[in-house]
Design an enzyme around this catalytic site. Sequence first.
Site, mmCIF file in Angstrom:
data_model
loop_
_atom_site.group_PDB
_atom_site.id
_atom_site.type_symbol
_atom_site.label_atom_id
_atom_site.label_comp_id
_atom_site.label_asym_id
_atom_site.label_seq_id
_atom_site.Cartn_x
_atom_site.Cartn_y
_atom_site.Cartn_z
ATOM 1 N N ASP A 55 0.829 -1.303 -0.233
ATOM 2 C CA ASP A 55 0.088 -0.101 -0.004
ATOM 3 C C ASP A 55 1.170 1.344 0.033
ATOM 4 O OD1 ASP A 55 -2.119 1.472 -0.057
ATOM 5 O OD2 ASP A 55 -2.765 1.181 2.126
ATOM 6 N N GLY A 56 0.402 2.289 -0.468
ATOM 7 C CA GLY A 56 1.101 3.501 -0.460
ATOM 8 C C GLY A 56 1.714 4.019 -1.899
ATOM 9 N N ARG A 59 0.268 7.674 -2.510
ATOM 10 C CA ARG A 59 0.822 8.666 -1.738
ATOM 11 C C ARG A 59 2.342 9.183 -2.069
ATOM 12 N NH1 ARG A 59 -1.384 5.930 3.351
ATOM 13 N NH2 ARG A 59 -1.885 4.494 1.751
ATOM 14 N N HIS A 119 2.647 3.367 -8.920
ATOM 15 C CA HIS A 119 2.621 2.086 -9.404
ATOM 16 C C HIS A 119 3.721 1.508 -10.043
ATOM 17 C CE1 HIS A 119 -1.351 2.157 -7.723
ATOM 18 N NE2 HIS A 119 -2.186 2.658 -8.730
ATOM 19 N N SER A 167 -7.282 -5.862 -6.189
ATOM 20 C CA SER A 167 -8.302 -6.614 -5.455
ATOM 21 C C SER A 167 -9.583 -6.531 -6.342
ATOM 22 C CB SER A 167 -8.756 -5.935 -4.158
ATOM 23 O OG SER A 167 -9.312 -4.656 -4.373
ATOM 24 N N TRP A 177 -11.620 -2.167 -9.185
ATOM 25 C CA TRP A 177 -12.142 -2.058 -10.206
ATOM 26 C C TRP A 177 -12.978 -0.734 -10.018
ATOM 27 C CZ3 TRP A 177 -10.679 -4.852 -14.439
ATOM 28 C CH2 TRP A 177 -10.298 -5.997 -14.160
ATOM 29 N N ARG A 214 -11.502 2.297 -9.076
ATOM 30 C CA ARG A 214 -10.718 3.101 -9.145
ATOM 31 C C ARG A 214 -11.388 3.965 -10.595
ATOM 32 N NH1 ARG A 214 -5.453 2.366 -5.876
ATOM 33 N NH2 ARG A 214 -6.335 1.831 -3.854
ATOM 34 N N LEU A 252 12.058 -19.195 -5.248
ATOM 35 C CA LEU A 252 10.941 -18.454 -4.563
ATOM 36 C C LEU A 252 9.581 -18.576 -5.406
ATOM 37 C CD1 LEU A 252 10.084 -16.228 -2.251
ATOM 38 C CD2 LEU A 252 10.487 -14.604 -4.008
ATOM 39 N N SER A 291 -8.216 -5.476 4.428
ATOM 40 C CA SER A 291 -8.718 -4.988 3.254
ATOM 41 C C SER A 291 -9.140 -6.227 2.421
ATOM 42 C CB SER A 291 -7.847 -3.924 2.544
ATOM 43 O OG SER A 291 -7.771 -2.859 3.192
ATOM 44 N N GLU A 336 0.764 -13.838 11.859
ATOM 45 C CA GLU A 336 1.366 -12.512 12.632
ATOM 46 C C GLU A 336 1.185 -11.331 11.815
ATOM 47 O OE1 GLU A 336 2.248 -12.533 15.753
ATOM 48 O OE2 GLU A 336 1.880 -14.715 15.616
#
Length: 235
Positions: A13-14, A17, A30, A58, A62, A64, A124, A189, A200
């Site tokens: 997130d962020g 900003r 982005h 998410s 959509w 946005r 990974l 969210s 955690e």
Amino acid sequence: MEDVPEHIAIIMDGNGRWAKSRFLNKAAGHRAGAQALRRLAVDAEKMGVKILTVYAFSTENWKRPQDEVDTLMELIHDYIQQYIDDSKKNDMRICLIGDLTRLSDELQRKIADLQEMTSNKKGLRIVIALNYGGRDDITRAARKLAADVRGGRTTLNEIDEKMFASYLDTKDLPDPDLLIRTSGEMRISNFLLWQTAYSEMYFCDKLWPDFTIKDLEKAISQYRRRDRRYGGRNE
Ligand code: FPP
């Protein structure tokens, strides 16, 4: 590093900003977020993390503005193309969760190619949540399970938590040990609602594009100090 969480989930997130504070547009935020993810995947693999599940888009995103949705889809498309191009020299396995049927045919084909091309990789595992919602995941699972009961392939008595989990998008993944959310927000969210029952949580103020290996180390060192009891006692 010892005692590294096997599976880390991240709410990145962020980006907006981050861009705003630099007088840039959302697309630049982005883009920087996508680069941060590429860097972090390499770092996380070196640290011994086995699975990284990231919330890329998410079921609510959509809503946005259309140009932001288009930018995110293009970025995700480019990201996937990059992994297809790199897949010969790269050992990472990529898979996607979420309802992919709403994506363009081209993107769905690329995703299928990428999953196929990396399915035998041993490095990974990056799980990209795309058009993903925790409630949607559970609802789709319930629908599939109900169809199986109706079709006589299973019975009500056979339904338990383990069996239900096998209908979720994450069926072949262990639950996340650690969930990280950046940018100071403290919410899930609608991310992995079922799967984070005992994860955690780690919240930090850094905006996602600024999140580095140092921040990951901090999150892991805090995780190591936690006492995971899963509702029981560790005496
Ligand atoms: C939240 O920031 C972030 C998203 C909605 C998208 C996350 C996507 C990326 C990091 C890049 C693309 C992903 C891949 C897998 C290539 P926000 O825009 O809500 O930030 P804000 O709250 O500051 O506006």
